[in-house]
Design a protein around this motif. Sequence first.
Motif: not given
Lengths: 168, 168
Positions: B114-130
């Motif tokens: 909610e607090a974010a202006d944008f919720n952004v995905s780098v692919s919609s697959q589980p991987h790594s925050e790094i």
Amino acid sequence: MAVTVLRLGHRPERDKRVSTHAALVARAFGADRIVYTGVRDEKMEKSVCAVSENWGGSFSIAYERSWKKVVRDFDGCVVHLTMYGLPVDDVVKNISGDVLVVVGGEKVPGDVYEAADFNVSVSSQPHSEIAALAVFLDRFFRGSELSKDFNGRLRIVPQPRGKKVITE
Amino acid sequence: MAVTVLRLGHRPERDKRVSTHAALVARAFGADRIVYTGVRDEKMEKSVCAVSENWGGSFSIAYERSWKKVVRDFDGCVVHLTMYGLPVDDVVKNISGDVLVVVGGEKVPGDVYEAADFNVSVSSQPHSEIAALAVFLDRFFRGSELSKDFNGRLRIVPQPRGKKVITE
């Protein structure tokens, strides 16, 4: 055009999460399989397999004792990711066909630099083999990997807020 | 245009290496600073500072108790990286100015979405925050970050084989 990732020198205690991240990045960014050396870690293998079972695709993980054997047996282009190598944006255009992407752990044997067809850097700054792997695969697949359809049992529908997951 | 990374919920035992990788990726991929919440970890702070001292730039790391305070006090665009968000390649063009890039740990509070202006995905697959952080910053800086000059005491001269480091 198949991509295999080779992760060197896994140590279950210390590297569990880093190696798992590397495996999941390999899968999410379009590689077909990961092979790892070091110490066998069945827990890690299971957690990577569980992701594939839930989220789709045909990614696999395998353990090998000797990185030299993996490299020797590989029929294709061997790319070693290292901060000391040539910039990815300069060399990625020369890399094609089946690729073995080698990512190191703490200490990479000097022989790896010799065995590689290309030593490639993703910036010449110290950071993370996980990030280097992601950006290399992103360049190699020209960004198309980010919209790859894994045809999984679980599937995310991208949302501006919150989470939407479809279970098939 | 300043970029701050906010790493949520650091746990020194479990996350030491993952958080360190995230910090080094933030630095190497052009962010100005990282702020982390969770449990304070002076060892991690020292190891990140040591990289900056050796390799240059003005990257900094700071601990904050409350992520809400960091977000509330931030004057700019808040981007939360999550596999559930909108695809990076669709939304990155709408993101400019000073940016706070929020990367989660194991469990991300629902309020963050909610607090974010944008919720952004780098692919919609589980991987790594790094990996997500690296690819987001790479898109945001359009690849220019990979050749950023850090003007450090240590400097790598890219080589096809082996290692060449200049000490100034």
